[in-house]
Design a protein around this motif. Sequence first.
Motif, short mmCIF file in Angstrom:
data_model
loop_
_atom_site.label_atom_id
_atom_site.label_comp_id
_atom_site.label_asym_id
_atom_site.label_seq_id
_atom_site.Cartn_x
_atom_site.Cartn_y
_atom_site.Cartn_z
N LYS A 1 2.41 1.66 -3.48
CA LYS A 1 1.46 2.20 -4.45
C LYS A 1 1.24 3.69 -4.24
N ARG A 2 1.15 4.11 -2.99
CA ARG A 2 0.99 5.53 -2.71
C ARG A 2 2.19 6.33 -3.17
N ARG A 3 3.36 5.75 -2.98
CA ARG A 3 4.58 6.43 -3.42
C ARG A 3 4.62 6.56 -4.94
N GLN B 1 2.08 11.72 -9.94
CA GLN B 1 1.41 13.01 -9.85
C GLN B 1 2.39 14.15 -10.00
N LEU C 1 0.82 -1.20 0.00
CA LEU C 1 0.00 0.00 0.00
C LEU C 1 0.87 1.26 0.00
N ARG C 2 1.90 1.26 0.82
CA ARG C 2 2.80 2.42 0.85
C ARG C 2 3.53 2.59 -0.47
N ARG D 1 2.04 6.58 -6.96
CA ARG D 1 1.05 7.56 -7.37
C ARG D 1 1.53 8.99 -7.12
N ARG D 2 2.22 9.19 -6.00
CA ARG D 2 2.73 10.51 -5.68
C ARG D 2 3.79 10.95 -6.69
#
Length: 201
Positions: free
Chosen positions: A183-185, A191, A180-181, A187-188
Motif C-alpha cells: 500500500k505504501r508503494r 504521488q 502494508l508495504r 501511494r508513493r
Amino acid sequence: MRRTRFYKHMPTSQSFHDNRYLRPLARYLHHHYLWQFNRRTVAGGLAVGLFAGILSPIAQILFASILAMIARVNLPVAAFATLVTNPFTVPPIYYAAYRVGKSLIGSDPGAAEDLDPETMEKIVGAGSLEGGIGNWFANMIDWLQAAGPQLMLGLAIFSVVSAVLGYVLVHVIWQLNSRLRWKRRVRRIQQQMDDCSIKGD
C-alpha cells in the motif's frame, strides 16, 4: 522494527560454531537454508524453537538446532525462541502444564501437589530464585520427579500448541507487513504520478 535491529539480537554463525555443544554439528551449520530470513524459514524456526524450548528441560538449543536442520528452517530464530523457557518462566509454565496434564489423566499418590507447600511456593512463586540457583534447581528436580506423566503430557500439549500458534502468527504478521508495504508503494507511485501530472500542466 527494522530488520537490522532484529538481526542484531540473533545468534550468528560464529556463535554456533563456538558453542561446545554444537561443535559435533559444525559441518552441517553451513547450509544456506539455516540462515535464510523469509516467511517459511522464520515461521518454521519460531515453531521449532518454541517446541524444543518448552518440551525439553535441558539442551534446548541443541534440540532446536537438530530440528531446524531436519526441517530446514532458520537456525538463529529457532535458537532464540528457546529462551521462552528460563529460570523466571519455567516455574509457571511447568506448573500450568502439570495442572493441564493432571486434569486429563488424574494424579497419582505422591504427586507434585503433595509436596511440602514451602517447596511448591519456592518453585512456582515469583521469588523462585530466592536462596540461590542451586536450591531452586534441586527443588525443581524433586518436583519434576513427583509430577511424572502429568507434567510430560501438559508440556507436550503446550509445546505443540505454542509451535502452531507461533507458526501461524509469523505468517499473519508477515502477510500484514507485506500488504502494508504494498500500500505504501502504491501511494508513493500515485504521488509521483500526481506530481508529474501537476508539473506537466
